[in-house]
Write a protein that holds these residues in place. Structure first.
Motif, PDB file in Angstrom:
ATOM      1  N   HIS A 108      34.844  72.860  84.375  1.00 58.53           N
ATOM      2  CA  HIS A 108      36.016  73.243  83.589  1.00 58.53           C
ATOM      3  C   HIS A 108      36.992  72.077  83.500  1.00 58.53           C
ATOM      4  O   HIS A 108      37.183  71.319  84.460  1.00 58.53           O
ATOM      5  CB  HIS A 108      36.710  74.445  84.225  1.00 58.53           C
ATOM      6  N   GLY A 109      37.616  71.942  82.343  1.00 52.70           N
ATOM      7  CA  GLY A 109      38.571  70.864  82.142  1.00 52.70           C
ATOM      8  C   GLY A 109      37.953  69.569  81.670  1.00 52.70           C
ATOM      9  O   GLY A 109      38.665  68.589  81.449  1.00 52.70           O
ATOM     10  N   SER A 110      36.635  69.544  81.504  1.00 54.19           N
ATOM     11  CA  SER A 110      35.968  68.330  81.035  1.00 54.19           C
ATOM     12  C   SER A 110      36.256  68.090  79.557  1.00 54.19           C
ATOM     13  O   SER A 110      36.653  68.998  78.821  1.00 54.19           O
ATOM     14  CB  SER A 110      34.457  68.422  81.264  1.00 54.19           C
ATOM     15  N   LEU A 111      36.024  66.841  79.130  1.00 47.12           N
ATOM     16  CA  LEU A 111      36.282  66.416  77.761  1.00 47.12           C
ATOM     17  C   LEU A 111      34.957  66.161  77.051  1.00 47.12           C
ATOM     18  O   LEU A 111      34.145  65.357  77.526  1.00 47.12           O
ATOM     19  CB  LEU A 111      37.114  65.130  77.750  1.00 47.12           C
ATOM     20  N   LEU A 112      34.726  66.859  75.955  1.00 45.63           N
ATOM     21  CA  LEU A 112      33.552  66.640  75.116  1.00 45.63           C
ATOM     22  C   LEU A 112      34.014  65.976  73.822  1.00 45.63           C
ATOM     23  O   LEU A 112      35.008  66.417  73.225  1.00 45.63           O
ATOM     24  CB  LEU A 112      32.838  67.953  74.789  1.00 45.63           C
ATOM     25  N   THR A 113      33.272  64.955  73.362  1.00 45.46           N
ATOM     26  CA  THR A 113      33.750  64.180  72.210  1.00 45.46           C
ATOM     27  C   THR A 113      32.682  64.078  71.113  1.00 45.46           C
ATOM     28  O   THR A 113      32.243  62.980  70.763  1.00 45.46           O
ATOM     29  CB  THR A 113      34.172  62.770  72.657  1.00 45.46           C
ATOM     30  N   PRO A 114      32.253  65.190  70.533  1.00 44.57           N
ATOM     31  CA  PRO A 114      31.202  65.126  69.511  1.00 44.57           C
ATOM     32  C   PRO A 114      31.728  64.689  68.151  1.00 44.57           C
ATOM     33  O   PRO A 114      32.876  64.956  67.786  1.00 44.57           O
ATOM     34  CB  PRO A 114      30.710  66.571  69.439  1.00 44.57           C
ATOM     35  N   LEU A 139      36.772  67.608  71.488  1.00 48.43           N
ATOM     36  CA  LEU A 139      37.345  66.714  70.483  1.00 48.43           C
ATOM     37  C   LEU A 139      36.336  66.572  69.352  1.00 48.43           C
ATOM     38  O   LEU A 139      35.218  66.117  69.572  1.00 48.43           O
ATOM     39  CB  LEU A 139      37.651  65.374  71.150  1.00 48.43           C
ATOM     40  N   LEU A 140      36.703  66.985  68.161  1.00 49.28           N
ATOM     41  CA  LEU A 140      35.835  66.862  66.992  1.00 49.28           C
ATOM     42  C   LEU A 140      36.327  65.687  66.155  1.00 49.28           C
ATOM     43  O   LEU A 140      37.392  65.726  65.554  1.00 49.28           O
ATOM     44  CB  LEU A 140      35.862  68.157  66.172  1.00 49.28           C
ATOM     45  N   GLY A 167      36.994  62.790  63.426  1.00 49.80           N
ATOM     46  CA  GLY A 167      37.186  62.803  61.983  1.00 49.80           C
ATOM     47  C   GLY A 167      38.451  62.067  61.614  1.00 49.80           C
ATOM     48  O   GLY A 167      39.101  61.440  62.459  1.00 49.80           O
ATOM     49  N   ARG A 168      38.832  62.133  60.326  1.00 52.14           N
ATOM     50  CA  ARG A 168      40.049  61.457  59.875  1.00 52.14           C
ATOM     51  C   ARG A 168      41.258  61.933  60.678  1.00 52.14           C
ATOM     52  O   ARG A 168      42.061  61.129  61.146  1.00 52.14           O
ATOM     53  CB  ARG A 168      40.256  61.728  58.370  1.00 52.14           C
ATOM     54  N   PHE A 169      41.425  63.211  60.797  1.00 46.14           N
ATOM     55  CA  PHE A 169      42.423  63.771  61.707  1.00 46.14           C
ATOM     56  C   PHE A 169      41.639  64.457  62.830  1.00 46.14           C
ATOM     57  O   PHE A 169      41.361  65.655  62.761  1.00 46.14           O
ATOM     58  CB  PHE A 169      43.327  64.783  60.993  1.00 46.14           C
ATOM     59  N   THR A 170      41.252  63.681  63.834  1.00 41.76           N
ATOM     60  CA  THR A 170      40.441  64.229  64.918  1.00 41.76           C
ATOM     61  C   THR A 170      41.104  65.473  65.490  1.00 41.76           C
ATOM     62  O   THR A 170      42.290  65.465  65.836  1.00 41.76           O
ATOM     63  CB  THR A 170      40.241  63.169  66.012  1.00 41.76           C
ATOM     64  N   ALA A 171      40.331  66.556  65.574  1.00 47.86           N
ATOM     65  CA  ALA A 171      40.850  67.828  66.095  1.00 47.86           C
ATOM     66  C   ALA A 171      40.487  67.959  67.561  1.00 47.86           C
ATOM     67  O   ALA A 171      39.327  67.774  67.941  1.00 47.86           O
ATOM     68  CB  ALA A 171      40.270  68.995  65.299  1.00 47.86           C
ATOM     69  N   MET A 172      41.471  68.295  68.389  1.00 55.21           N
ATOM     70  CA  MET A 172      41.271  68.455  69.829  1.00 55.21           C
ATOM     71  C   MET A 172      41.612  69.884  70.225  1.00 55.21           C
ATOM     72  O   MET A 172      42.780  70.279  70.188  1.00 55.21           O
ATOM     73  CB  MET A 172      42.135  67.450  70.587  1.00 55.21           C
ATOM     74  N   ALA A 173      40.596  70.640  70.572  1.00 52.63           N
ATOM     75  CA  ALA A 173      40.784  72.044  70.941  1.00 52.63           C
ATOM     76  C   ALA A 173      40.896  72.158  72.453  1.00 52.63           C
ATOM     77  O   ALA A 173      40.126  71.546  73.195  1.00 52.63           O
ATOM     78  CB  ALA A 173      39.616  72.883  70.431  1.00 52.63           C
ATOM     79  N   CYS A 174      41.856  72.967  72.899  1.00 53.80           N
ATOM     80  CA  CYS A 174      42.174  73.085  74.321  1.00 53.80           C
ATOM     81  C   CYS A 174      41.808  74.468  74.843  1.00 53.80           C
ATOM     82  O   CYS A 174      41.748  75.443  74.082  1.00 53.80           O
ATOM     83  CB  CYS A 174      43.663  72.826  74.543  1.00 53.80           C
ATOM     84  N   PRO A 175      41.585  74.587  76.159  1.00 57.18           N
ATOM     85  CA  PRO A 175      41.221  75.886  76.735  1.00 57.18           C
ATOM     86  C   PRO A 175      42.270  76.972  76.563  1.00 57.18           C
ATOM     87  O   PRO A 175      41.950  78.155  76.661  1.00 57.18           O
ATOM     88  CB  PRO A 175      41.007  75.565  78.224  1.00 57.18           C
ATOM     89  N   ASP A 176      43.523  76.585  76.306  1.00 55.61           N
ATOM     90  CA  ASP A 176      44.573  77.592  76.103  1.00 55.61           C
ATOM     91  C   ASP A 176      44.656  78.076  74.659  1.00 55.61           C
ATOM     92  O   ASP A 176      45.541  78.862  74.312  1.00 55.61           O
ATOM     93  CB  ASP A 176      45.930  77.054  76.556  1.00 55.61           C
ATOM     94  N   GLY A 177      43.754  77.614  73.792  1.00 59.02           N
ATOM     95  CA  GLY A 177      43.725  78.044  72.405  1.00 59.02           C
ATOM     96  C   GLY A 177      44.484  77.149  71.449  1.00 59.02           C
ATOM     97  O   GLY A 177      44.398  77.336  70.233  1.00 59.02           O
ATOM     98  N   ILE A 192      43.234  63.495  76.819  1.00 59.33           N
ATOM     99  CA  ILE A 192      42.578  63.561  75.511  1.00 59.33           C
ATOM    100  C   ILE A 192      43.579  63.304  74.383  1.00 59.33           C
ATOM    101  O   ILE A 192      43.245  62.653  73.382  1.00 59.33           O
ATOM    102  CB  ILE A 192      41.836  64.909  75.340  1.00 59.33           C
ATOM    103  N   LEU A 193      44.818  63.770  74.538  1.00 63.72           N
ATOM    104  CA  LEU A 193      45.829  63.525  73.506  1.00 63.72           C
ATOM    105  C   LEU A 193      46.229  62.054  73.469  1.00 63.72           C
ATOM    106  O   LEU A 193      46.236  61.428  72.400  1.00 63.72           O
ATOM    107  CB  LEU A 193      47.051  64.401  73.742  1.00 63.72           C
ATOM    108  N   LEU A 194      46.565  61.494  74.623  1.00 62.62           N
ATOM    109  CA  LEU A 194      47.008  60.104  74.682  1.00 62.62           C
ATOM    110  C   LEU A 194      45.863  59.151  74.360  1.00 62.62           C
ATOM    111  O   LEU A 194      46.035  58.186  73.614  1.00 62.62           O
ATOM    112  CB  LEU A 194      47.586  59.801  76.065  1.00 62.62           C
ATOM    113  N   GLY A 195      44.681  59.417  74.914  1.00 62.10           N
ATOM    114  CA  GLY A 195      43.546  58.522  74.692  1.00 62.10           C
ATOM    115  C   GLY A 195      43.146  58.447  73.230  1.00 62.10           C
ATOM    116  O   GLY A 195      42.874  57.361  72.703  1.00 62.10           O
TER     117      GLY A 195
END
Length: 508
Positions: free
Chosen positions: A377-383, A417-418, A420-430, A469-472
């Protein structure tokens, strides 16, 4: 910056009208003024303007813009589109003002055949429908949209608030929508602006402030956000004067295979330049000299295999095992050999701290989906989009894919983290964040490996997964923007992004 739904934007207008207080007509005047001033800055008075105005408040904006253009010596015509028998009160008020001052500037359109003939290099302003649309445009209005899109190939088309026909909060991928060259919108982004399916329809998006009440903007919760420099400065942690290399963590990077050692080198260099205290790289035997020469600041351990890795769970003395590492980044150039897949399974059993999984680690998971719920839990996936689809399945449109992204992040308690042009980062809190930095020059081999190194570095330094993930991602894009400014989008490479990480940090 928050992203509001169309309903929330209307509520923000109503809240401002009630609490400032200000009339709805005065608020419309503010919006029109912001648009007109933008037009004054970017177009000279020699180009004729044709403002296509609907019967609602978006049309009221257009009528007010027409008046302001004429007041400043521009040639402007308001083409009123009679798509409804009823006009809004503010539309009517602005029509009356325009008729009183410039009675010859109004041109009524009740059918496609009524459209005026436009002189060369006209500016078309789309103020027809705005955010009030609920379903696809049909009938003669659909024909009007197609006609405007045909004109857009020969003229400049500026949409006000939202290109007509576009839905703010749902997919309009297969609907008639104005294809704008430029979109001028107000106060906050709309979700539609940030998804690939609308890229050709919005053109360049500019968000203009119009003085909506700050209490509503700050106190209203939303799932969706756009990152910005202010947000990053609240996340960034300056170095402390008595810190040492142990303060900033020890990371393990599992990467590389025969023919793909470049990915390991890029990721390692990015990890080091992003500030990790210590870095150990686990590579197959063929990569030992490559890492030692290319990234001398990193330590290197080799697998028992020559060309790929199959025992990276043994990358640490057994007295402490993998737990000596603050985090692990795995995947760049790793390959998908059966032995590598088994080693990943063992790693996920033995290491339970948040880690970064990218590239071939994700490809392995797509082949062995039982590994997915085993990720800590809490890991970062970057597809990237294809990797995401292989793991989680396809979607009918970008809005559906965004919901799938968020749903999986919540269900698995992961940060996904998906790219793209505006990379979308989805978090466990929704919550979902869209990254605001980056450019098409970063669409080059190795760019994702650089991101993996940056994220691994920040996790090792003690940043919480969400902060990392946000800062990186922001730093990765900002370094890419600096690189593009220095050498062009075409000439930049993944190495250029690494070279510009220092200037990116300095900007924060």
């Amino acid at each position: 910056m928050k992203i509001f739904t169309a309903t929330q934007i209307r509520e923000a207008d109503a809240y401002t009208i009630q609490h400032e207080p200000v009339s709805s007509l005065q608020l419309m005047e503010r919006a029109a003024t912001a648009c007109a001033q933008w037009l004054f800055r970017h177009f000279d008075a020699r180009r004729p303007f044709y403002i296509f105005c609907g019967m609602g408040n978006n049309g009221g904006d257009g009528l007010a813009i027409t008046r302001m253009l004429l007041n400043n010596g521009y040639k402007a015509t308001a083409c009123i589109i009679h798509h409804s028998n009823k006009a809004s009160a503010d539309h009517m008020a602005n029509r009356q003002l325009l008729e009183q001052q410039y009675p010859q500037s109004i041109y009524d359109v009740a059918a496609v055949a009524d459209l005026p003939t436009l002189p060369p290099k006209s500016i078309i302003v789309d103020a027809i429908l705005g955010t009030g649309l609920r379903s696809a445009i049909e009938g003669w209005m659909a024909g009007l949209i197609h006609q405007l899109n045909d004109l857009q190939t020969r003229h400049t088309l500026v949409a006000i608030d939202l290109p007509s026909g576009m839905l703010a909060d749902a997919s309009s991928a297969h609907m008639p929508v104005v294809h704008a060259s430029i979109t001028l919108s107000f106060e906050v982004y709309k979700l539609a602006f940030l998804l690939p399916e609308n890229a050709a329809r919005t053109g360049q998006v500019h968000i203009l402030p119009i003085g909506l009440h700050p209490d509503y903007l700050t106190q209203t919760p939303t799932r969706f956000h756009v990152t910005d420099a202010h947000m990053m400065r609240t996340i960034y942690q300056p170095r402390q004067p008595f810190a040492h290399k142990g303060t900033y963590g020890h990371a393990l990077l599992v990467a590389g295979s025969y023919g793909k050692m470049g990915a390991a080198v890029l990721s390692a260099k990015a990890c080091l330049h992003a500030g990790v205290g210590l870095l150990t790289c686990h590579v197959p035997q063929c990569g030992y000299q490559i890492i030692q020469i290319s990234a001398p600041s990193a330590m290197c351990v080799t697998d028992i295999q020559e060309t790929y890795s199959s025992h990276f769970h043994e990358s640490a003395p057994q007295t402490r095992g993998l737990q000596q590492y603050k985090t692990i980044g795995i995947g760049p150039g790793l390959g998908t050999a059966t032995g590598t897949a088994k080693a990943l399974e063992q790693l996920l059993e033995q290491y339970r701290q948040p880690m970064v999984l990218d590239a071939d680690a994700l490809n392995i998971i797509s082949e062995y989906p039982f590994l997915l719920p085993r990720i800590p839990h809490g890991s970062l996936l970057t597809p990237h989009p294809k990797e995401f689809e292989r793991i989680f399945g396809s979607s009918d449109n970008d809005f559906a894919r965004l919901e799938l992204l968020s749903r999986q992040a919540v269900s698995l308690q992961l940060y996904i983290l998906l790219k793209g042009r505006f990379t979308a980062m989805a978090c466990p809190d929704g919550s979902v964040y869209f990254n605001s930095t980056g450019n098409p020059g970063m669409a080059t081999g190795g760019s994702g490996d650089v991101l993996t190194g940056i994220l691994t570095s920040l996790l090792a330094q003690g940043y919480a997964p969400k902060a990392a993930i946000l800062l990186g991602t922001y730093l990765h894009g900002l370094a890419g923007d600096i690189a593009a400014a220095r050498m062009s989008q075409e000439a930049m490479t993944a190495e250029s992004i690494i070279d510009c990480l220092g200037p990116a940090f300095l900007q924060l």
